[in-house]
Design an enzyme around this catalytic site. Structure first.
Site, PDB file in Angstrom:
ATOM      1  N   HIS A 155       0.822  -1.218   0.000  1.00 29.57           N
ATOM      2  CA  HIS A 155       0.000   0.000   0.000  1.00 29.57           C
ATOM      3  C   HIS A 155       0.852   1.263   0.000  1.00 29.57           C
ATOM      4  O   HIS A 155       0.357   2.339  -0.304  1.00 29.57           O
ATOM      5  CB  HIS A 155      -0.927   0.002   1.221  1.00 29.57           C
ATOM      6  CG  HIS A 155      -2.018  -1.027   1.116  1.00 29.57           C
ATOM      7  ND1 HIS A 155      -3.331  -0.710   0.876  1.00 29.57           N
ATOM      8  CD2 HIS A 155      -1.983  -2.393   1.193  1.00 29.57           C
ATOM      9  CE1 HIS A 155      -4.058  -1.819   0.819  1.00 29.57           C
ATOM     10  NE2 HIS A 155      -3.263  -2.853   1.026  1.00 29.57           N
ATOM     11  N   ASP A 364       3.327   9.489  -0.303  1.00 31.93           N
ATOM     12  CA  ASP A 364       2.187   8.627   0.018  1.00 31.93           C
ATOM     13  C   ASP A 364       2.004   7.626  -1.114  1.00 31.93           C
ATOM     14  O   ASP A 364       2.097   8.007  -2.287  1.00 31.93           O
ATOM     15  CB  ASP A 364       0.909   9.482   0.160  1.00 31.93           C
ATOM     16  CG  ASP A 364      -0.058   8.903   1.191  1.00 31.93           C
ATOM     17  OD1 ASP A 364      -0.035   7.681   1.390  1.00 31.93           O
ATOM     18  OD2 ASP A 364      -0.835   9.682   1.780  1.00 31.93           O
TER      19      ASP A 364
END
Ligand code: ADP
Ligand code: G6P
Length: 456
Positions: A155, A364
Site C-alpha cells: 500500500h 504517500d
C-alpha cells in the site's frame, strides 16, 4: 469460486474503525463485495503466549484475529515496521533506525502469524497478503507447506535501490517478496524501483518481456494495481449526512467563509507542518483572504508507541497556535485543528462541505482521502483538491491543483487558485476526475488483483 483470504496486520472492526487508514478501508470494501476471510492482529497484546484465534462473522466476512506477544509486538510493529520500513519506504531517512533484535521480532511475528493462518487454510484458497508489516509472510507460509496462490500488495511506496540499501537486511526483504506469485504496487514508479532493485548485479534478477521476474530461483509477476474507492458509497454517504446536525453546525460556524479541509492520520509523511506553513503563506501573500477562509485539519493520533509520532503532535500544536496567534481576529480563527477521529459518515459529509480539499503528503503510496474528497462533492458545485505531486493519487487526479508540498509559496498559490476557481472550471475538472475514479474503483482494484492471482 475460491475463497479469498485477506491478511493484514490491521484488521478493521466489523463496524468499521474510525481512522484505521487506507489499507483497512480498502480491504473492507473489497471483502464486502467478494466475501471471504480477513486474518490479522486483534489489536491486543499479551504478556504470555497468545491464545487461540478469535472468529467473528459480519456481512459475509469472517474476521479471524489473534493477539500478539507484547515484547515481540514492540520490535515487530513499533520497531522494524514503523521505525525502519515505514520511513525508509517513504524516503524519509531522517526518521529511519534499525536494530537486529527488532528485525528478529518482525520475522518471529510473521512466522507466528503464518502458523496460525496455516491452521485455517483450505487447499483452494487464494491468499492475499497486505503491506509492509508482512513482507516475509508468504515465504513463511511456503516453508510451512502452503501450495495455494499467494499474492502481496504494497500500500505504501517502494523505494529506489539507493534508499533501500540503507537497510542492512535489504537482500532478505527482496528475497521475501520473491516468494509470492503476484506482487502488486500502487504506481509505475514503485514497480520500476522494485524491478531496478531486483536487477542490480548483486541480486541478479531478470525482468522478462511479459513483466514476469526471475530471481532467487523463482518466477513471479509484479504489476501495478492502483487502489481506488467505492465511489457510489462515498457519494451516497456524503449526500445522506450532509443535512446532519453536526454538518449544519459546522456550516453555521463558518458564517459564509470558505472551508479548506485536511483529513489525515497524524503521521509525519502527511506533511502537516509544511501544510500549516503553506496556509500561513496564503494569509501573508493574499491578505484579502484573511477572515474569508477557515482551514480545518482533522488529524487523529496514530502509532502512539513510536516516538517520532509524539514529537509531530507537539510540533503541530505549536505551529497551529503560532499561526492563530499571528492572524486570529476576535471573530475569526484561521486554523481549526482537531486531534480526533470521526465516523466515516460524518467525515464524508464534512469533505462535501469544504470548498478546497488540502491533501499534501510529502510521500504517500496512493492517498484515499484525495479520492474520497472528489467523490464526496456535490457535482452541481464541487470543491477542488489541492494535491501533492508526491502521492500516488496525483498520477490519476491530474485535474487537481497540483503542488509540491515543500514549496510554501506554491501551496499558497495553489490554494488561492482553488479558492477563486470559477464554477464552470470546477465542474469540468470534477467530472473528469470522477470518471477516472469510477473507471478504477475499489471493485476493479480487487478484481484485477484476484484475477492476476488466480491466473498465476
Ligand atoms: P493512510 O492510509 O496513510 O492513513 P489514506 O488517505 O490512503 O491514508 O487513507 C486514510 C483512510 O482513513 C481514508 O479512508 C480516510 O477517510 C480515513 N480517515 C482518515 N482520517 C480519519 C479520521 N479522522 N476519522 C475517520 N476516518 C479517517
Ligand atoms: C497506512 C498503512 C497501513 C496501516 C495504516 C494505519 O495506511 O499502509 O498498513 O494499517 O496506515 O496505520 P496503523 O499503524 O494504525 O495500522
Amino acid at each position: 469460486m475460491s475463497r479469498l483470504v485477506a491478511v493484514s496486520n490491521r484488521v478493521a472492526a466489523p463496524t468499521g474503525a474510525k481512522s484505521a487508514g487506507g489499507l483497512a478501508v480498502g480491504i473492507l470494501s473489497a471483502l464486502r463485495a467478494q466475501g471471504g476471510i480477513w486474518f490479522g492482529w486483534s489489536g491486543k497484546t499479551t504478556e504470555s503466549e497468545p491464545g487461540e484465534t478469535k472468529r467473528t462473522k459480519s456481512g459475509g466476512i469472517e474476521f479471524v484475529t489473534v493477539d500478539l506477544n507484547a515484547a515481540d509486538f514492540d520490535g515487530y510493529y513499533n520497531g522494524f515496521s514503523n521505525n525502519a520500513l515505514w520511513p525508509l519506504f517513504h524516503f524519509m531517512l531522517g526518521y529511519f533506525s534499525f536494530s537486529r533484535s527488532q528485525y528478529s521480532a518482525y520475522c518471529r511475528v510473521n512466522e507466528f502469524l503464518a502458523r496460525r493462518l496455516g491452521r485455517i487454510l483450505e487447499p483452494d484458497d487464494l491468499i492475499w497478503v497486505h503491506d509492509y508489516h508482512l513482507l516475509p509472510l508468504g515465504g513463511a507460509l511456503r516453508e510451512a507447506g502452503a501450495t495455494q496462490p499467494i499474492g502481496f500488495f504494497l500500500h505504501v511506496p517502494f523505494p529506489n535501490f539507493d534508499v533501500l540499501r540503507t537497510l542492512p537486511c535489504y537482500t532478505q526483504i527482496l528475497r521475501s517478496l520473491a516468494a509470492y506469485d503476484v506482487v502488486g504496487f500502487q504506481t509505475d514508479r514503485d514497480l520500476w524501483s522494485f524491478q531496478d532493485c531486483l536487477t542490480q548485479p548483486e541480486i541478479g534478477g531478470r525482468v522478462r518481456d511479459d513483466g514476469r521476474i526471475d530471481v532467487f530461483d523463482r518466477t513471479f509477476r509484479a504489476e501495478v494495481f492502483p487502489i481506488g474507492i467505492d465511489v457510489d458509497e462515498c457519494q451516497r454517504v456524503a449526500a445522506e449526512n450532509f443535512q446532519s446536525k453536526q454538518v449544519k453546525r459546522l456550516g453555521e460556524s463558518l458564517k459564509g467563509r470558505k472551508l479548506i479541509i485536511g483529513v489525515d492520520r497524524l503521521d509525519y509523511s502527511k506533511g502537516l507542518e509544511l501544510r500549516f506553513r503553506g496556509f500561513q503563506t496564503l494569509l501573508e501573500a493574499y491578505p484579502a483572504v484573511r477572515g474569508q477562509v477557515v482551514y480545518m485539519q482533522i488529524a487523529p493520533p496514530t502509532r502512539t508507541g513510536v516516538r517520532a509520532y509524539d514529537r509531530i503532535r507537539e510540533d503541530l500544536e505549536k505551529a497551529a497556535g503560532n499561526i492563530n496567534g499571528l492572524y486570529a481576529e476576535m471573530d475569526w480563527i484561521p486554523i481549526r485543528y482537531l486531534n480526533r477521529g470521526y465516523s466515516r459518515e460524518l467525515l464524508m459529509a464534512i469533505l462535501r462541505r469544504a470548498m478546497v480539499g488540502l491533501v499534501t503528503p510529502i510521500r504517500d503510496g496512493m492517498n484515499l482521502v484525495a479520492k474520497e474528497y472528489v467523490a464526496s462533492q456535490d457535482p452541481k458545485s464541487p470543491g477542488i483538491p489541492v494535491l501533492s505531486t508526491l502521492c500516488g493519487a496525483a498520477k490519476e487526479l491530474t485535474e487537481a491543483v497540483l503542488v509540491n508540498p515543500y514549496d510554501r509559496q506554491g501551496v499558497a498559490d495553489g490554494l488561492q487558485r482553488a479558492i477563486e476557481m470559477p464554477l464552470g472550471e470546477r465542474r469540468a475538472k470534477h467530472s473528469a476526475m470522477l470518471m477516472k475514479l469510477r473507471r478504477n474503483d475499489i471493485h476493479r482494484w480487487s478484481e484485477r488483483f484476484i484475477d492476476a492471482l488466480s491466473a498465476s
